[in-house]
Design an enzyme around this catalytic site. Structure first.
Site, PDB file in Angstrom:
ATOM      1  N   CYS A 142      -1.039   6.561   9.815  1.00  0.00           N
ATOM      2  CA  CYS A 142       0.243   6.030  10.260  1.00  0.00           C
ATOM      3  C   CYS A 142       0.050   4.780  11.106  1.00  0.00           C
ATOM      4  CB  CYS A 142       0.973   7.098  11.077  1.00  0.00           C
ATOM      5  SG  CYS A 142       2.595   6.590  11.621  1.00  0.00           S
TER       6      CYS A 142
ATOM      7  N   ASN B 225      -3.158   5.356  15.811  1.00  0.00           N
ATOM      8  CA  ASN B 225      -4.272   4.982  14.944  1.00  0.00           C
ATOM      9  C   ASN B 225      -4.604   3.515  15.166  1.00  0.00           C
ATOM     10  OD1 ASN B 225      -4.576   7.512  13.336  1.00  0.00           O
ATOM     11  ND2 ASN B 225      -2.452   7.055  12.830  1.00  0.00           N
TER      12      ASN B 225
ATOM     13  N   HIS C 279       9.611   6.523  19.799  1.00  0.00           N
ATOM     14  CA  HIS C 279       8.444   6.026  20.530  1.00  0.00           C
ATOM     15  C   HIS C 279       8.654   5.749  22.012  1.00  0.00           C
ATOM     16  CE1 HIS C 279       6.900   5.837  16.541  1.00  0.00           C
ATOM     17  NE2 HIS C 279       7.684   4.831  16.200  1.00  0.00           N
TER      18      HIS C 279
ATOM     19  N   SER D  99      12.042   6.187  14.098  1.00  0.00           N
ATOM     20  CA  SER D  99      10.852   5.797  14.860  1.00  0.00           C
ATOM     21  C   SER D  99      11.296   5.515  16.290  1.00  0.00           C
ATOM     22  CB  SER D  99      10.204   4.552  14.237  1.00  0.00           C
ATOM     23  OG  SER D  99       9.681   4.854  12.961  1.00  0.00           O
TER      24      SER D  99
ATOM     25  N   CYS E  56       6.653  -6.550   7.316  1.00  0.00           N
ATOM     26  CA  CYS E  56       7.804  -6.047   8.059  1.00  0.00           C
ATOM     27  C   CYS E  56       8.179  -7.075   9.112  1.00  0.00           C
ATOM     28  CB  CYS E  56       7.479  -4.703   8.712  1.00  0.00           C
ATOM     29  SG  CYS E  56       8.889  -3.970   9.587  1.00  0.00           S
TER      30      CYS E  56
ATOM     31  N   GLU F  95       0.834  -1.194   0.000  1.00  0.00           N
ATOM     32  CA  GLU F  95       0.000   0.000   0.000  1.00  0.00           C
ATOM     33  C   GLU F  95       0.871   1.247   0.000  1.00  0.00           C
ATOM     34  OE1 GLU F  95      -3.717  -2.061   2.430  1.00  0.00           O
ATOM     35  OE2 GLU F  95      -2.745  -0.302   3.299  1.00  0.00           O
TER      36      GLU F  95
END
Length: 356
Positions: A337, A294, A218, A216, A112, A92
């Site tokens: 995301c 999300n 976090h 990334s 992934c 995508e």
């Protein structure tokens, strides 16, 4: 005979290819004009090539895009494409228009293998790396459609499916084409590779491509990051930040690193977490992107409240760290995301492990 896809060839490779055919290097400029500017992929229509050259090209190479399975739209202009590599594997990509730019978020792998716990792609497992041609095909599909609507791609980010720095060769070759004036002609600041922290590849990145880096992050300590981003168990925050400093020092132009931080309710969003983040990034030219979580099916997480995110952002801002909160867009089409999932024939058996 398997034909090579010309979308895998950067300018140097095309020069070598044409010289190998006994042609002059100027053929490279001509064919790149046809492919990347005119969006013409049929050699028979490339009339500034001789008939014999067109026939030879048709025998040994091709220009093939991916099949568009689905194209979804939402009211604010976000577009999501689902693209098929084969019957078992789909990827995508997302186009996000803003007032002064249009950002295309592309994939570098099918699935992934890093298993970040807050990411839908990571929960799907991994199948394969994309080729340079499959990466560039995404940009061509989007640009061809957007050009017909008088829209443009000003930024490309490797923030779709996959970990780009576990597919270095194909991603760097794709970056060559994204920056090449004969192809897409983007500036180095407008192309961003986002990594979860593949430290050895980060150390090599500056030697191979001048594009921007996003991390990334976090979490602000190893204990929490080990849980959220399992690659941290291999490459700690200390190692990650050392690699960030190497990247910042390597550039001839002033750089910063974009640190992405997904906001998870009750997990990493407290005042203490914000203060630890300030301390962690001290001395690094950083910009922080706070991302409201999300949701996706079977996730254990919830997003932080707007008030919590604002408080977190203010702490960072008042400590001199440039901070923004990403506006959530594309959520209703599964394009926000962390939601990109595609269709993956999982070779890691992660989806099996979650069901049993």
């Amino acid at each position: 005979m398997n034909k090579k896809n010309l979308l895998s060839f950067n300018q140097n490779a095309l020069n070598d290819f044409f010289v190998g055919l006994g042609e002059k290097p100027y053929r490279t400029k001509q064919i790149m004009q046809w492919i990347y500017k005119d969006h013409e992929f049929d050699f028979e229509k490339m009339l500034n090539f001789s008939k014999s050259l067109r026939d030879e090209l048709s025998k040994v190479v091709c220009v093939e895009l991916l099949r568009v399975v689905k194209q979804n739209f939402i009211l604010d202009g976000v577009i999501k494409w689902v693209l098929a590599l084969d019957k078992n594997n789909h990827i995508e990509m997302i186009y996000i228009p803003e007032k002064n730019r249009g950002t295309l978020c592309i994939s570098s792998q099918v699935g992934c293998g890093l298993a970040c716990t807050f990411c839908s792609t990571g929960m799907q497992g991994f199948n394969k790396n994309l080729t340079t041609a499959e990466i560039i095909a995404q940009v061509l599909i989007a640009s061809r459609y957007l050009n017909s609507k008088t829209k443009r791609i000003s930024n490309v980010v490797f923030m779709g499916m996959g970990e780009p720095l576990l597919n270095e060769h194909a991603v760097y070759n794709a970056c060559d084409l994204l920056l090449d004036d004969l192809a897409f002609g983007l500036s180095r600041r407008k192309v961003t590779i986002s990594t979860s922290g593949v430290v050895p590849a980060m150390l090599r990145m500056s030697e191979r491509t001048p594009v921007s880096l996003a991390v990334s992050l976090h979490a602000s300590d190893d204990h929490l990051r080990n849980e959220l981003v399992p690659i941290n168990q291999k490459y700690s925050l200390e190692e990650l930040l050392k690699a960030c400093k190497v990247y910042l020092q390597a550039g001839t132009q002033k750089r910063h690193i974009l640190f992405e931080y997904v906001m998870l309710k009750g997990v990493n969003d407290s005042i203490e977490h914000a203060n630890k983040l300030v301390k962690l990034l001290k001395g690094i030219s950083a910009k922080i992107n706070l991302i409201p979580f999300n949701s996706f099916e079977k996730t254990q997480y919830q997003t932080s409240s707007a008030q919590t995110i604002e408080k977190f952002q203010n702490i960072l801002y008042h400590q001199g760290i440039r901070t923004m909160t990403r506006r959530t867009r594309g959520e209703d089409i599964g394009g926000a995301c962390g939601q990109l999932a595609g269709k993956v024939l999982d070779k890691t058996k992660r989806t099996y492990d979650r069901r049993h």
